[in-house]
Motif scaffolding. Sequence first.
Motif, PDB file in Angstrom:
ATOM      1  N   ASP A 140       3.847   5.878  -5.424  1.00 11.48           N
ATOM      2  CA  ASP A 140       3.800   5.911  -6.893  1.00 11.48           C
ATOM      3  C   ASP A 140       2.643   6.753  -7.423  1.00 11.48           C
ATOM      4  OD1 ASP A 140       5.995   4.257  -6.901  1.00 11.48           O
ATOM      5  OD2 ASP A 140       4.857   2.426  -7.345  1.00 11.48           O
ATOM      6  N   GLY A 141       1.815   7.293  -6.526  1.00  9.66           N
ATOM      7  CA  GLY A 141       0.686   8.126  -6.940  1.00  9.66           C
ATOM      8  C   GLY A 141      -0.525   7.353  -7.423  1.00  9.66           C
ATOM      9  N   LEU A 162       0.827  -1.210   0.000  1.00  8.95           N
ATOM     10  CA  LEU A 162       0.000   0.000   0.000  1.00  8.95           C
ATOM     11  C   LEU A 162       0.858   1.255   0.000  1.00  8.95           C
ATOM     12  CD1 LEU A 162      -2.896  -0.963   2.418  1.00  8.95           C
ATOM     13  CD2 LEU A 162      -3.079  -0.451  -0.019  1.00  8.95           C
ATOM     14  N   MET A 163       1.910   1.260   0.796  1.00  5.63           N
ATOM     15  CA  MET A 163       2.805   2.423   0.822  1.00  5.63           C
ATOM     16  C   MET A 163       3.450   2.649  -0.545  1.00  5.63           C
ATOM     17  SD  MET A 163       2.570   4.007   3.617  1.00  5.63           S
ATOM     18  CE  MET A 163       3.952   5.106   3.459  1.00  5.63           C
TER      19      MET A 163
END
Length: 115
Positions: free
Chosen positions: A76-77, A70-71
């Motif tokens: 990565d936007g 998730l991070m």
Amino acid sequence: MIEKVQETVAGRMERPYALNQAIVACRPGGTISLPGVFVGGVPTMMGAFVGKGLTLRTGQTHVQRYLEPLMRRIEDGQIDPSFLITHKIKLEDGPDAYKMFQEKNDGCIKVVINP
């Protein structure tokens, strides 16, 4: 010891209204999923739950499994979680923010503390 933790935490962390809203909103024969961590008892609308023939699925939240992917997606936007942030505060306002979050005042959902 666990009784003392339950006495201290129960009623502060558990949010029975969320489970009760799920029971009311769920279609007859439906399934309610309840991931998370619970310490104390949660008063529940068992009459409506049984009357609708609902299924309850539970389990611990898999934080360690999903945190890294998730991070990466946030970095990565691909995901923008900023819509969750309702308050930005200074470090010295932390104690008041904890109380505001606990009592769900001022639409408080997520607080970001800038030291």
